[in-house]
Each structure stands twice: as C-alpha cells, then as structure tokens.
Design an enzyme around this catalytic site. Structure first.
Site, short mmCIF file in Angstrom:
data_model
loop_
_atom_site.label_atom_id
_atom_site.label_comp_id
_atom_site.label_asym_id
_atom_site.label_seq_id
_atom_site.Cartn_x
_atom_site.Cartn_y
_atom_site.Cartn_z
N LYS A 57 32.82 51.12 44.74
CA LYS A 57 33.21 49.72 44.89
C LYS A 57 34.73 49.58 44.96
CE LYS A 57 30.83 48.44 41.23
NZ LYS A 57 30.08 49.69 40.92
N THR A 58 35.42 50.24 44.05
CA THR A 58 36.89 50.17 44.04
C THR A 58 37.46 50.83 45.30
OG1 THR A 58 36.89 50.24 41.62
CG2 THR A 58 38.97 50.74 42.75
N ASP A 102 38.06 44.17 38.73
CA ASP A 102 36.95 45.03 38.32
C ASP A 102 36.22 44.41 37.14
OD1 ASP A 102 35.33 47.24 38.41
OD2 ASP A 102 36.67 48.51 37.24
N THR A 151 29.05 45.62 37.70
CA THR A 151 27.84 46.41 37.58
C THR A 151 26.69 45.55 37.05
OG1 THR A 151 28.55 47.07 35.35
CG2 THR A 151 29.09 48.57 37.16
N ARG A 210 31.43 59.50 42.25
CA ARG A 210 32.36 59.74 41.15
C ARG A 210 32.00 61.01 40.39
NH1 ARG A 210 32.76 54.93 37.17
NH2 ARG A 210 33.95 54.03 38.90
#
Length: 322
Positions: A57-58, A102, A151, A210
């Site tokens: 997402k980032t 975030d 999330t 990740r």
C-alpha cells in the site's frame, strides 16, 4: 511526524506503474485516473487503499506520487493528535504533492473532521479563539492528493471513507507474482539465485512482498558473511532452519499454536482464551498476528465452540516432525 523511508527500502521500491508487480486491476484503474487528471490539468482523486499488511500500500502511494510529479509526505493516523498538527503539515505542501496517511483509521475524531473540507474543497476550517470572540478561518491549501491506508476498513468512519474518490483493496499475491517480485528484488540486492531457490523463498513468503524482501535481506547477510557465489537447495534449507521458517512460511509461534491444539486438544474445539493462555500470548496477538495466515491456508477453522485443526494441518505437523 512526517517521515522518510530508509534508503534500503527505497532501493527495492518500484518508481513507476510499469515497474510495479502484482495488483494488475488496481494498477490499471490508477493509470486511468492519473492520466485523466493530467489531461484535465487537475489534481488526482483522493485515494484510499486497504488490505492486509505488507502487500504494497505504501509502495503504491510512492508510485502515484512519482507519476503525478510531486513529493511524497508520510505520516500515520496515530502520529497526528491535534488539529494544529494536521494544519501545519497541509499548509506546507506544494502542488501535486501526495500526503500519505498510514493506518488512517487511528486518526482522532477532531482531526478526522478537519479532513472533510480538505478532501472536498481543498481548504482547512480552523476555529481561532474561544468563547464569544471565537471565529472561523478558512485556509486554502495547494492542490494535492491525499492517500489513506488502512488494514481495518471497518474501523474507518463512513463520512471519511465516502469522501475518497477511489477505494481500492490490495490483496495477497499469487505465486507467479511473488516469483517475479522475488526475482526483481534479488537482482537489486545483487543476489544470484536460481529458479529453484527463488521458489523456496516464494513458498515461505506467505504471498506477502514485505516478508519476501525481509527474507532476501537476511539472505544477503548470509552471502556477505559466507562469501557464497551461488546457493544450493541444502544451503537454503539450512538457512530457513536458522530463521525458524518452515516450508509453508510457518514460524515457531505458528507451529507452537498448531502443536498446542493437536497435542493438548486433539480434534476438540478450543476457545481463544484457552489458546492465548496456553501460548502465553495476549488474545489480540493470537487473533491478529497468528491466526489469519493459518486460516488463509486452511489449517484451522473457527466454530461456535472454538478453534479446531483441519486434516491439512495435522498432515503438515506429521510431516514436519518426521
């Protein structure tokens, strides 16, 4: 409050849409909206990304910022505690910048409400003074794009969620997408990996970029210490044994969870309170950190009476103990 990523993370992050691997439908949608905004000479719609942690997402927000030709400013919902903090950040942004929040569901309610006119009209409404002398001041801000990430979409209030022009769900990667991603990251880290080694990394990455990148960075440490030129299957298996990651990406705490249910309560449903006590972990850690992946791969099922292992989990435990 506004932070920059480490150089190592930036090294692996794609810069443009054509470099971003996975999430094909989302990339197609974003390409369309960004190109349309450029042609109109207007700012892009505000975006909301949601989905499991670690799936990009980032990174996708950075790609959007690069495509729009602006800078990326990053903060988190928990970091902005006062309306003045948000106002200070927004008034210092420039045209085409991307402001990334975030875990946006963690914004305090007063700060969240300040965002409403920002998202709709590109202005900040502030109240200056108290009592009878208080007055409302409307400050314009530069045409920017706000990208929220969460999330837990259900924890985001409906008024805030509905003010985003595009709400996109990022999902777990397929094995094919993970293979391409691991291969790309390995090349950027100067790791010479065969296809069989890449598959071993993919199998243990939980379909999450990740985690894959984290494994590759530890693999780079091994290369530098042991001076390897190329890895064998036996060496990579010893490496994962050292990291305590099994063939399906299960960690020691995952296996402890499965063994607790199989050895103490064989084929008997177990309540979450009993499990958290038996593992010496708090209930939230069990529900949010351990169980999601086990449910995803079909190792446990939730019943009205509690958690229960599936035959697939029992078979895996049997093979692991051999």
């Amino acid at each position: 409050m506004v932070k920059k990523p480490s150089p190592d993370i930036n090294h692996l992050r794609p810069k443009r849409f054509n470099e971003y691997l996975g999430q094909k439908k989302i990339i197609e949608s974003l390409k369309l909206f960004v190109e349309a905004a450029k042609k109109r000479g207007q700012t892009n719609e505000h975006l909301l990304f949601y989905g499991p942690p670690g799936i990009g997402k980032t990174t996708l927000a950075y790609v959007v910022a690069n495509e729009l030709g602006g800078e990326m400013r990053v903060t988190s919902g928990a970091a902005i505690q006062k309306t003045g903090d948000l106002a200070a950040i927004l008034t210092n942004l420039n045209k085409n910048d991307v402001f990334f929040i975030d875990e946006i569901h963690r914004l305090p309610k007063p700060v969240e409400e300040i965002l409403y006119p920002v998202l709709e009209e590109s202005v900040i409404d502030l109240v200056i003074g108290k009592g009878p002398t208080a007055r409302n001041v409307r400050l314009p801000i530069a045409p920017i794009t706000i990208i929220g990430s969460t999330t837990k979409l259900a924890l985001l209030s409906a008024p805030l969620r509905d003010r985003f022009g595009l709400v996109l769900r990022l999902d777990y990667y397929s094995n094919e997408e993970m293979f391409s991603l691991v291969k790309r990251s390995a090349n950027l880290l100067n790791l010479k990996l065969t296809d069989s080694i890449i598959k071993e990394v993919v199998n243990r990455s939980r379909k999450t970029p990740r985690i894959a990148n984290r494994i590759l960075k530890r693999l780079r440490d091994l290369y530098e210490v042991e001076n390897f030129r190329i890895l064998t299957i036996d060496q990579i298996k010893r490496f994962f044994k050292l990291l305590e990651i099994d063939s399906l990406g299960l960690t020691s705490i995952d296996l402890k969870y499965l063994k607790f249910l199989s050895e103490k309560f064989f084929q008997t449903p177990v309540g979450i309170e009993t499990i958290s006590s038996g593992l010496a972990e708090d209930q939230r850690t069990v529900e949010e950190f351990i169980e999601p992946y086990l449910i995803q791969i079909g190792f446990i099922k939730k019943t009205p009476r509690g958690r229960q292992l599936t035959q697939k989990a029992l078979q895996h435990l049997k093979e692991t103990l051999l």
